[in-house]
Design an enzyme around this catalytic site. Structure first.
Site, mmCIF file in Angstrom:
data_model
loop_
_atom_site.group_PDB
_atom_site.id
_atom_site.type_symbol
_atom_site.label_atom_id
_atom_site.label_comp_id
_atom_site.label_asym_id
_atom_site.label_seq_id
_atom_site.Cartn_x
_atom_site.Cartn_y
_atom_site.Cartn_z
ATOM 1 N N GLY A 87 -57.910 -34.587 -9.069
ATOM 2 C CA GLY A 87 -58.005 -33.534 -8.456
ATOM 3 C C GLY A 87 -57.240 -32.311 -8.762
ATOM 4 N N THR A 121 -57.333 -30.019 -10.896
ATOM 5 C CA THR A 121 -57.875 -28.595 -11.001
ATOM 6 C C THR A 121 -58.652 -27.968 -9.932
ATOM 7 O OG1 THR A 121 -60.271 -29.694 -11.525
ATOM 8 C CG2 THR A 121 -58.824 -29.404 -13.490
ATOM 9 N N GLY A 122 -58.370 -28.477 -8.621
ATOM 10 C CA GLY A 122 -58.877 -27.952 -7.446
ATOM 11 C C GLY A 122 -57.830 -26.886 -7.034
ATOM 12 N N VAL A 123 -58.167 -26.356 -5.659
ATOM 13 C CA VAL A 123 -57.370 -25.341 -5.196
ATOM 14 C C VAL A 123 -55.853 -25.761 -5.075
ATOM 15 C CG1 VAL A 123 -56.964 -23.829 -3.175
ATOM 16 C CG2 VAL A 123 -59.470 -24.260 -3.884
ATOM 17 N N ILE A 124 -55.464 -26.611 -4.231
ATOM 18 C CA ILE A 124 -54.107 -27.123 -4.254
ATOM 19 C C ILE A 124 -53.656 -27.986 -5.349
ATOM 20 C CG2 ILE A 124 -54.556 -29.226 -2.754
ATOM 21 C CD1 ILE A 124 -52.028 -26.258 -2.235
ATOM 22 N N GLY A 125 -54.629 -28.711 -5.959
ATOM 23 C CA GLY A 125 -54.174 -29.495 -7.099
ATOM 24 C C GLY A 125 -53.352 -28.693 -8.118
ATOM 25 N N LYS A 178 -61.064 -37.940 6.392
ATOM 26 C CA LYS A 178 -59.513 -38.534 6.482
ATOM 27 C C LYS A 178 -59.244 -39.694 7.172
ATOM 28 C CE LYS A 178 -57.432 -34.133 4.641
ATOM 29 N NZ LYS A 178 -56.616 -32.995 4.760
ATOM 30 N N ARG A 206 -57.626 -43.368 6.209
ATOM 31 C CA ARG A 206 -56.473 -44.242 6.880
ATOM 32 C C ARG A 206 -56.790 -45.477 7.447
ATOM 33 N NH1 ARG A 206 -52.215 -40.339 9.994
ATOM 34 N NH2 ARG A 206 -52.130 -38.657 8.368
#
Length: 323
Positions: free
Chosen positions: A14, A16-20, A136, A140
């Site tokens: 991931g 190349t994503g926003v937070i990546g 998420k 978990r």
């Protein structure tokens, strides 16, 4: 309890994503602390984001091209690494289930960071029913029921909301009531009474905190780190904008009751921004506040301030700084 090995060979999903992008930037900046840094990406992304991929290669990052849904491709990629960092986006979070299962049987992988950046999905009893949390929570659940964490150590890095997005201008007209800071118009929509405290992490600092966590030895099989850059209120954010731009802004408020009403309407209408209303309602209710944060457990890395974040946002929106 046997202490987990310190991560040295890091594979990122991931990137190349926003937070990546912020996370891979932080890893590259700290690459002297690691033996190898790599990203796993699809053939389509490698082609559509060729310039970014080439930049990573030039920075010493190994690029592994494959299909995230192929057990053979993923298992092959794992051979050269000991730690997996998942930064997969909200819509593909369940792709982590097979990634975790493959990591658990890998002879080299000993540490896994699931994609947990953002709002605490187990903050209180009500968290289990929050719609944006469900995938998420499912990840978990899979970990706790199916993964031997004595072999595959897990770290959840819970950062709370990204301040870069919260203090920005809401460009989707339908979402302005969920909070917005318009620098050029000197207008703001604040949530709640404006006095409710929320803890934020800058997008840059997500990467900084992740690197700090990687470099900190732990004996915990399932480590949960609740970290952030700073805690503030909507009124304090507005005051900082006014200070840095010079002059009073026009401000109005979306009450918590109104925010809940908008949230309900968004989900009923299947709006693509439904999660925005839910998450901002959670933050306004105090769902990012703790008796103490865990920054100290990973060495108290130097982080950005509200003042710095506001300055960046003013520049992004093309505003003028006072003085």
């Amino acid at each position: 309890m046997v202490e987990a090995s310190i991560p040295k060979k890091i594979l990122l999903f991931g990137a190349t994503g926003v937070i990546g992008k912020d996370i891979v930037d932080a890893l590259v900046e700290a690459q002297s602390s690691f033996e190898k840094i790599g990203i796993f990406t699809s053939p389509g992304t490698a082609k559509s984001k060729a310039d970014f991929i080439e930049k990573l290669k030039n920075s010493g990052v190994e690029v592994v091209v494959g299909d995230v849904n192929s057990a053979a491709d993923v298992s092959k990629a794992y051979e050269g690494y000991d730690t997996v960092i998942s930064v997969l986006g909200r819509n593909v979070l369940l792709a982590q289930v097979p990634l975790l299962s493959l990591a658990a049987t890998s002879p080299t992988i000993h540490t896994f960071y699931p994609s947990e950046y953002g709002t605490d999905i187990e903050y209180n009893a009500a968290s289990a029913a929050e719609k944006p949390h469900q995938m998420k929570l499912a990840v978990r659940k899979h970990i706790r029921e199916n993964i031997d964490t004595a072999k595959l150590h897990i770290t959840y890095l819970v950062t709370g909301p990204y301040s870069d997005l919260y203090i920005g201008k809401m460009h989707h007209d339908a979402a302005v009531e969920a909070g917005s800071f318009d620098v050029l118009g000197k207008k703001a929509v604040l949530l709640g009474t404006g006095q409710e405290r929320a803890s934020f992490t800058t997008m840059r600092d997500v990467g900084v905190l992740l690197v700090a966590a990687l470099k900190t030895s732990t004996a915990e099989k399932e480590r949960l780190l609740k970290v952030n850059s700073f805690t503030t209120t909507p009124n304090a954010i507005l005051a900082e904008f006014e200070r840095q731009t010079g002059g009073k802004w026009e401000a109005r408020y979306t009450s918590l009751d109104k925010l809940k009403e908008l949230e309900k309407q968004a989900w009923e209408g299947q709006s693509p921004i439904s999660a925005v209303y839910t998450l901002r309602r959670i933050w306004t209710e105090g769902g990012t506040l703790y008796e103490g944060r865990d920054n100290g457990k990973i060495g108290e890395p130097g982080l950005e301030t509200l003042e710095e974040q506001v300055r960046k946002q003013i520049q992004i929106q093309g505003g003028t700084l006072n003085g």
